[in-house]
Design an enzyme around this catalytic site. Structure first.
Site, PDB file in Angstrom:
ATOM      1  N   ASP A  43      -0.772 -15.649  -3.078  1.00 51.22           N
ATOM      2  CA  ASP A  43      -0.416 -15.164  -3.505  1.00 51.22           C
ATOM      3  C   ASP A  43      -0.464 -14.976  -4.528  1.00 51.22           C
ATOM      4  O   ASP A  43       0.792 -15.788  -5.788  1.00 51.22           O
ATOM      5  CB  ASP A  43       0.872 -13.752  -3.440  1.00 51.22           C
ATOM      6  N   HIS A  44      -0.886 -14.845  -6.217  1.00 49.48           N
ATOM      7  CA  HIS A  44      -0.495 -14.776  -8.078  1.00 49.48           C
ATOM      8  C   HIS A  44      -0.219 -16.357  -8.116  1.00 49.48           C
ATOM      9  O   HIS A  44       0.865 -16.863  -8.395  1.00 49.48           O
ATOM     10  CB  HIS A  44       1.282 -14.356  -7.996  1.00 49.48           C
ATOM     11  N   ASP A  95      -3.632 -15.445 -10.767  1.00 50.96           N
ATOM     12  CA  ASP A  95      -3.315 -14.599 -12.324  1.00 50.96           C
ATOM     13  C   ASP A  95      -2.680 -14.986 -13.053  1.00 50.96           C
ATOM     14  O   ASP A  95      -2.002 -15.085 -13.795  1.00 50.96           O
ATOM     15  CB  ASP A  95      -1.544 -13.794 -11.058  1.00 50.96           C
ATOM     16  N   GLU A 145      -7.322 -11.101 -11.779  1.00 55.58           N
ATOM     17  CA  GLU A 145      -6.915 -10.054 -11.699  1.00 55.58           C
ATOM     18  C   GLU A 145      -6.875  -9.168 -13.258  1.00 55.58           C
ATOM     19  O   GLU A 145      -6.852 -10.560 -14.129  1.00 55.58           O
ATOM     20  CB  GLU A 145      -5.181  -9.581 -12.042  1.00 55.58           C
ATOM     21  N   SER A 188       3.284  -0.399  -1.142  1.00 55.77           N
ATOM     22  CA  SER A 188       3.890  -0.160   0.207  1.00 55.77           C
ATOM     23  C   SER A 188       4.275   1.643  -1.047  1.00 55.77           C
ATOM     24  O   SER A 188       3.845   1.791  -1.143  1.00 55.77           O
ATOM     25  CB  SER A 188       4.818  -1.349  -0.269  1.00 55.77           C
ATOM     26  N   ASN A 193      -2.442  -5.366  -0.453  1.00 57.28           N
ATOM     27  CA  ASN A 193      -1.012  -5.776  -0.351  1.00 57.28           C
ATOM     28  C   ASN A 193      -0.148  -5.030  -0.016  1.00 57.28           C
ATOM     29  O   ASN A 193       0.428  -4.452  -0.569  1.00 57.28           O
ATOM     30  CB  ASN A 193      -0.928  -7.222  -1.650  1.00 57.28           C
ATOM     31  N   ILE A 194       0.105  -5.238   0.763  1.00 59.21           N
ATOM     32  CA  ILE A 194       2.131  -4.975   1.356  1.00 59.21           C
ATOM     33  C   ILE A 194       2.729  -5.995   1.578  1.00 59.21           C
ATOM     34  O   ILE A 194       3.075  -6.528   2.321  1.00 59.21           O
ATOM     35  CB  ILE A 194       1.756  -3.139   2.644  1.00 59.21           C
TER      36      ILE A 194
HETATM   37 ZN   LIG Z   1       1.114  -8.897  -6.747  1.00 60.03          ZN
END
Ligand SMILES: [Zn+2]
Length: 312
Positions: free
Chosen positions: A83-84, A105, A135, A217, A257-258
Protein backbone atom coordinates in the site's frame (compact mmCIF):
# COMPACT_ATOMS: atom_id res chain seq x y z
CA UNK A 1 -3.71 -22.08 -3.19
CA UNK A 2 -0.60 -19.86 -3.32
CA UNK A 3 -0.84 -16.06 -3.25
CA UNK A 4 -2.40 -14.71 -6.45
CA UNK A 5 -2.34 -11.43 -8.35
CA UNK A 6 -5.48 -9.31 -8.63
CA UNK A 7 -5.84 -9.67 -12.42
CA UNK A 8 -8.51 -12.38 -12.44
CA UNK A 9 -10.18 -11.00 -9.30
CA UNK A 10 -10.63 -7.54 -10.82
CA UNK A 11 -11.93 -8.92 -14.11
CA UNK A 12 -14.66 -10.88 -12.30
CA UNK A 13 -15.40 -7.98 -9.95
CA UNK A 14 -15.77 -5.55 -12.84
CA UNK A 15 -18.14 -7.86 -14.70
CA UNK A 16 -20.02 -8.85 -11.55
CA UNK A 17 -20.61 -5.34 -10.22
CA UNK A 18 -18.81 -5.80 -6.92
CA UNK A 19 -15.42 -4.83 -5.44
CA UNK A 20 -12.65 -6.62 -3.61
CA UNK A 21 -11.88 -5.45 -0.07
CA UNK A 22 -8.32 -4.38 0.62
CA UNK A 23 -7.57 -4.43 4.32
CA UNK A 24 -4.37 -3.33 6.02
CA UNK A 25 -2.53 -5.82 8.22
CA UNK A 26 -0.13 -5.06 11.05
CA UNK A 27 -0.22 -8.06 13.40
CA UNK A 28 -1.48 -11.60 13.86
CA UNK A 29 -4.92 -10.79 15.27
CA UNK A 30 -5.73 -8.45 12.39
CA UNK A 31 -4.58 -11.00 9.78
CA UNK A 32 -6.68 -13.68 11.47
CA UNK A 33 -9.79 -11.53 11.86
CA UNK A 34 -9.77 -10.49 8.21
CA UNK A 35 -8.94 -13.86 6.68
CA UNK A 36 -11.40 -15.80 8.84
CA UNK A 37 -14.21 -13.52 7.70
CA UNK A 38 -13.21 -14.04 4.04
CA UNK A 39 -12.97 -17.80 4.56
CA UNK A 40 -16.41 -18.06 6.19
CA UNK A 41 -17.98 -15.97 3.42
CA UNK A 42 -16.04 -17.36 0.43
CA UNK A 43 -14.75 -13.91 -0.49
CA UNK A 44 -11.59 -13.16 -2.50
CA UNK A 45 -9.28 -10.91 -0.54
CA UNK A 46 -6.48 -8.35 -0.72
CA UNK A 47 -4.24 -8.05 2.31
CA UNK A 48 -2.18 -4.91 2.14
CA UNK A 49 0.89 -3.72 3.93
CA UNK A 50 1.95 -0.11 4.24
CA UNK A 51 5.48 1.17 4.64
CA UNK A 52 4.56 1.92 8.26
CA UNK A 53 3.40 -1.68 8.82
CA UNK A 54 6.67 -3.01 7.41
CA UNK A 55 8.56 -0.72 9.77
CA UNK A 56 6.37 -1.82 12.70
CA UNK A 57 6.15 -5.58 12.23
CA UNK A 58 9.12 -6.27 9.93
CA UNK A 59 8.75 -7.63 6.39
CA UNK A 60 9.52 -11.24 7.34
CA UNK A 61 6.93 -11.40 10.13
CA UNK A 62 4.25 -9.96 7.87
CA UNK A 63 5.07 -12.36 5.03
CA UNK A 64 5.02 -15.35 7.35
CA UNK A 65 1.70 -14.27 8.94
CA UNK A 66 0.17 -14.00 5.48
CA UNK A 67 1.64 -17.36 4.47
CA UNK A 68 0.02 -18.86 7.58
CA UNK A 69 -3.31 -17.37 6.54
CA UNK A 70 -2.91 -18.86 3.07
CA UNK A 71 -2.44 -22.31 4.66
CA UNK A 72 -5.36 -21.86 7.06
CA UNK A 73 -7.70 -20.54 4.35
CA UNK A 74 -6.87 -22.75 1.36
CA UNK A 75 -9.98 -21.83 -0.61
CA UNK A 76 -9.54 -18.06 -0.42
CA UNK A 77 -7.63 -16.34 -3.25
CA UNK A 78 -5.39 -13.85 -1.42
CA UNK A 79 -3.36 -11.00 -2.93
CA UNK A 80 -0.47 -9.58 -0.91
CA UNK A 81 -0.23 -5.91 -1.84
CA UNK A 82 2.09 -3.03 -0.95
CA UNK A 83 0.00 0.00 0.00
CA UNK A 84 1.42 3.42 -0.97
CA UNK A 85 4.86 2.38 -2.16
CA UNK A 86 6.74 5.68 -2.00
CA UNK A 87 9.55 4.86 -4.44
CA UNK A 88 10.99 2.27 -6.81
CA UNK A 89 13.26 0.73 -4.16
CA UNK A 90 10.41 -0.03 -1.75
CA UNK A 91 8.36 -1.56 -4.56
CA UNK A 92 11.34 -3.62 -5.74
CA UNK A 93 11.99 -4.87 -2.22
CA UNK A 94 8.37 -6.07 -1.92
CA UNK A 95 8.36 -7.62 -5.41
CA UNK A 96 11.59 -9.48 -4.58
CA UNK A 97 10.17 -10.39 -1.16
CA UNK A 98 7.07 -12.26 -2.34
CA UNK A 99 4.33 -9.65 -2.78
CA UNK A 100 2.01 -10.27 -5.74
CA UNK A 101 0.91 -6.65 -6.15
CA UNK A 102 2.42 -3.24 -5.39
CA UNK A 103 1.18 0.30 -5.42
CA UNK A 104 3.52 3.04 -6.53
CA UNK A 105 2.17 6.32 -5.23
CA UNK A 106 3.84 9.17 -7.07
CA UNK A 107 0.58 11.13 -7.14
CA UNK A 108 2.19 14.06 -5.34
CA UNK A 109 4.69 14.47 -8.19
CA UNK A 110 4.08 16.36 -11.45
CA UNK A 111 2.21 14.36 -14.13
CA UNK A 112 5.26 13.42 -16.25
CA UNK A 113 7.33 12.47 -13.22
CA UNK A 114 4.47 10.32 -11.89
CA UNK A 115 4.40 8.55 -15.29
CA UNK A 116 8.17 8.04 -15.32
CA UNK A 117 8.35 6.53 -11.80
CA UNK A 118 5.23 4.40 -12.30
CA UNK A 119 6.51 3.07 -15.62
CA UNK A 120 9.81 2.03 -14.06
CA UNK A 121 7.96 0.08 -11.33
CA UNK A 122 5.60 -1.49 -13.89
CA UNK A 123 8.51 -2.75 -16.01
CA UNK A 124 10.21 -4.40 -13.04
CA UNK A 125 6.95 -5.74 -11.59
CA UNK A 126 5.66 -7.23 -14.85
CA UNK A 127 9.03 -8.93 -15.41
CA UNK A 128 8.41 -10.68 -12.10
CA UNK A 129 4.73 -11.53 -12.56
CA UNK A 130 3.56 -8.81 -10.18
CA UNK A 131 0.80 -6.25 -10.88
CA UNK A 132 0.91 -2.51 -10.20
CA UNK A 133 -1.60 0.00 -8.86
CA UNK A 134 -0.84 3.67 -9.56
CA UNK A 135 -2.52 6.89 -8.45
CA UNK A 136 -3.68 10.06 -10.18
CA UNK A 137 -5.09 12.89 -8.10
CA UNK A 138 -4.36 13.28 -4.41
CA UNK A 139 -6.47 12.36 -1.40
CA UNK A 140 -6.54 14.45 1.73
CA UNK A 141 -5.91 12.94 5.14
CA UNK A 142 -3.27 11.10 7.10
CA UNK A 143 -2.22 7.48 6.64
CA UNK A 144 1.08 6.39 8.12
CA UNK A 145 3.61 8.63 6.43
CA UNK A 146 1.20 9.92 3.77
CA UNK A 147 -0.08 13.27 5.04
CA UNK A 148 -1.92 15.57 2.64
CA UNK A 149 -3.76 18.71 3.77
CA UNK A 150 -7.23 19.42 2.37
CA UNK A 151 -5.82 22.41 0.41
CA UNK A 152 -3.23 20.20 -1.31
CA UNK A 153 -5.70 17.48 -2.27
CA UNK A 154 -7.27 17.46 -5.72
CA UNK A 155 -9.75 15.39 -7.66
CA UNK A 156 -8.45 13.21 -10.47
CA UNK A 157 -8.67 14.95 -13.85
CA UNK A 158 -10.45 12.50 -16.18
CA UNK A 159 -8.78 14.01 -19.26
CA UNK A 160 -5.42 12.70 -17.98
CA UNK A 161 -6.29 9.06 -17.33
CA UNK A 162 -5.98 7.56 -20.83
CA UNK A 163 -2.52 8.98 -21.40
CA UNK A 164 -1.43 7.98 -17.90
CA UNK A 165 -2.58 4.38 -18.18
CA UNK A 166 -1.26 3.86 -21.71
CA UNK A 167 2.13 5.40 -20.99
CA UNK A 168 2.68 3.63 -17.65
CA UNK A 169 1.11 0.24 -18.37
CA UNK A 170 -0.29 0.14 -14.82
CA UNK A 171 -2.85 -2.57 -14.02
CA UNK A 172 -5.24 -0.52 -11.88
CA UNK A 173 -5.65 3.12 -11.01
CA UNK A 174 -6.46 4.81 -7.69
CA UNK A 175 -8.43 8.00 -8.23
CA UNK A 176 -9.50 10.86 -6.00
CA UNK A 177 -13.27 11.46 -5.97
CA UNK A 178 -13.74 12.71 -2.42
CA UNK A 179 -12.63 9.85 -0.20
CA UNK A 180 -9.77 10.59 2.19
CA UNK A 181 -7.49 8.82 4.64
CA UNK A 182 -8.21 8.62 8.35
CA UNK A 183 -11.30 8.90 10.54
CA UNK A 184 -12.02 12.61 9.95
CA UNK A 185 -13.01 12.70 6.29
CA UNK A 186 -15.65 15.40 6.18
CA UNK A 187 -16.43 18.51 8.19
CA UNK A 188 -19.16 17.88 10.81
CA UNK A 189 -22.47 19.22 9.54
CA UNK A 190 -21.66 18.78 5.84
CA UNK A 191 -23.14 16.02 3.73
CA UNK A 192 -20.46 13.56 2.56
CA UNK A 193 -20.78 13.07 -1.19
CA UNK A 194 -18.44 11.28 -3.60
CA UNK A 195 -17.92 12.76 -7.08
CA UNK A 196 -19.62 10.09 -9.17
CA UNK A 197 -19.43 12.37 -12.19
CA UNK A 198 -15.61 12.11 -12.07
CA UNK A 199 -15.77 8.33 -11.62
CA UNK A 200 -18.17 7.92 -14.54
CA UNK A 201 -16.06 10.08 -16.82
CA UNK A 202 -12.92 8.11 -15.90
CA UNK A 203 -14.74 4.83 -16.58
CA UNK A 204 -16.04 6.09 -19.92
CA UNK A 205 -12.46 6.85 -20.97
CA UNK A 206 -11.08 3.55 -19.61
CA UNK A 207 -13.71 0.91 -20.37
CA UNK A 208 -13.13 -2.32 -18.47
CA UNK A 209 -10.21 -0.89 -16.51
CA UNK A 210 -10.20 -1.51 -12.73
CA UNK A 211 -10.46 1.60 -10.55
CA UNK A 212 -9.37 1.75 -6.90
CA UNK A 213 -10.74 3.83 -4.02
CA UNK A 214 -8.52 4.61 -1.06
CA UNK A 215 -9.66 6.08 2.25
CA UNK A 216 -13.04 4.37 2.12
CA UNK A 217 -13.95 3.75 5.71
CA UNK A 218 -17.43 4.79 6.79
CA UNK A 219 -16.55 5.55 10.44
CA UNK A 220 -19.69 3.97 11.95
CA UNK A 221 -20.84 6.30 14.68
CA UNK A 222 -21.69 3.56 17.18
CA UNK A 223 -17.98 2.68 17.33
CA UNK A 224 -16.90 6.32 17.65
CA UNK A 225 -19.46 6.76 20.43
CA UNK A 226 -18.24 3.64 22.21
CA UNK A 227 -14.64 4.86 22.02
CA UNK A 228 -15.64 8.26 23.41
CA UNK A 229 -17.88 6.65 26.06
CA UNK A 230 -15.01 4.53 27.37
CA UNK A 231 -12.35 7.18 27.70
CA UNK A 232 -11.44 7.95 24.09
CA UNK A 233 -11.41 11.32 22.41
CA UNK A 234 -12.52 11.30 18.77
CA UNK A 235 -15.03 14.14 18.39
CA UNK A 236 -16.33 14.78 14.88
CA UNK A 237 -15.04 11.59 13.22
CA UNK A 238 -16.97 11.15 9.93
CA UNK A 239 -16.59 8.72 7.01
CA UNK A 240 -17.97 7.88 3.57
CA UNK A 241 -21.57 6.58 3.63
CA UNK A 242 -21.65 2.87 2.91
CA UNK A 243 -24.37 3.14 0.27
CA UNK A 244 -22.13 5.41 -1.83
CA UNK A 245 -19.30 2.87 -1.66
CA UNK A 246 -21.72 0.09 -2.61
CA UNK A 247 -22.74 2.13 -5.63
CA UNK A 248 -19.09 2.71 -6.59
CA UNK A 249 -18.51 -1.05 -6.35
CA UNK A 250 -21.34 -1.63 -8.82
CA UNK A 251 -19.56 0.67 -11.29
CA UNK A 252 -15.88 0.40 -12.30
CA UNK A 253 -14.41 0.37 -8.79
CA UNK A 254 -12.86 -3.07 -8.24
CA UNK A 255 -10.79 -2.46 -5.07
CA UNK A 256 -11.88 -0.54 -2.00
CA UNK A 257 -9.40 0.18 0.79
CA UNK A 258 -10.85 0.01 4.28
CA UNK A 259 -8.61 0.49 7.31
CA UNK A 260 -9.95 3.06 9.78
CA UNK A 261 -13.16 1.08 10.40
CA UNK A 262 -11.12 -1.94 11.48
CA UNK A 263 -9.05 0.27 13.77
CA UNK A 264 -12.25 1.71 15.27
CA UNK A 265 -13.75 -1.75 15.81
CA UNK A 266 -10.61 -3.03 17.52
CA UNK A 267 -10.11 0.04 19.69
CA UNK A 268 -13.78 0.31 20.73
CA UNK A 269 -13.74 -3.36 21.70
CA UNK A 270 -10.56 -3.07 23.77
CA UNK A 271 -11.68 0.13 25.50
CA UNK A 272 -15.03 -1.43 26.41
CA UNK A 273 -13.34 -4.60 27.59
CA UNK A 274 -11.09 -2.75 30.01
CA UNK A 275 -13.96 -0.59 31.25
CA UNK A 276 -15.90 -3.75 32.17
CA UNK A 277 -12.88 -5.83 33.23
CA UNK A 278 -10.43 -3.45 34.91
CA UNK A 279 -8.53 -6.34 36.49
CA UNK A 280 -7.65 -8.02 33.17
CA UNK A 281 -4.04 -7.77 32.12
CA UNK A 282 -3.38 -10.87 29.98
CA UNK A 283 -3.26 -9.85 26.30
CA UNK A 284 -5.39 -12.82 25.21
CA UNK A 285 -8.24 -11.56 27.40
CA UNK A 286 -8.69 -8.42 25.30
CA UNK A 287 -7.11 -9.43 21.99
CA UNK A 288 -9.48 -12.37 21.52
CA UNK A 289 -12.62 -10.20 21.50
CA UNK A 290 -10.69 -7.56 19.50
CA UNK A 291 -9.91 -10.15 16.82
CA UNK A 292 -13.60 -11.11 16.74
CA UNK A 293 -14.53 -7.42 16.37
CA UNK A 294 -12.25 -7.17 13.32
CA UNK A 295 -13.83 -10.32 11.88
CA UNK A 296 -17.37 -8.98 12.40
CA UNK A 297 -16.49 -5.63 10.81
CA UNK A 298 -14.86 -7.30 7.78
CA UNK A 299 -17.82 -9.67 7.34
CA UNK A 300 -20.17 -6.69 7.34
CA UNK A 301 -18.04 -4.93 4.69
CA UNK A 302 -17.75 -8.00 2.46
CA UNK A 303 -21.52 -8.52 2.40
CA UNK A 304 -23.00 -5.03 2.59
CA UNK A 305 -20.42 -2.69 1.09
CA UNK A 306 -18.25 -4.70 -1.31
CA UNK A 307 -20.77 -7.34 -2.37
CA UNK A 308 -17.92 -9.86 -2.79
CA UNK A 309 -19.19 -12.63 -0.51
CA UNK A 310 -19.63 -16.02 -2.16
CA UNK A 311 -17.64 -14.93 -5.22
CA UNK A 312 -14.90 -17.58 -5.07
ZN1 LIG B 1 -4.40 5.02 0.67
Amino acid sequence: MPLVTSTEMFKKAYEGGYAIGAFNVNNMEIVQGITEAARDLDAPLILQVSKGARAYANHTYLIKLVEAAVIECPNVPIVLHLDHGPDFETCKSCIDGGFTSVMIDASGKPFDENIEITRKVVEYAHDHGVVVEAELGTLAGIEDEVNVSAEDSSYTRPEEVEEFVSRTGCDSLAIAIGTSHGAFKFKPGTKPQLRFDVLEEVSRRLPGFPIVLHGSSSVPQEFVEKINQFGGNMPGAIGVPEDQLRHAAELSVCKINIDSDLRLAMTACIREHFAHNPGDFAPRQYLKPARQAIKDMVAHKLINVLGCDHKI
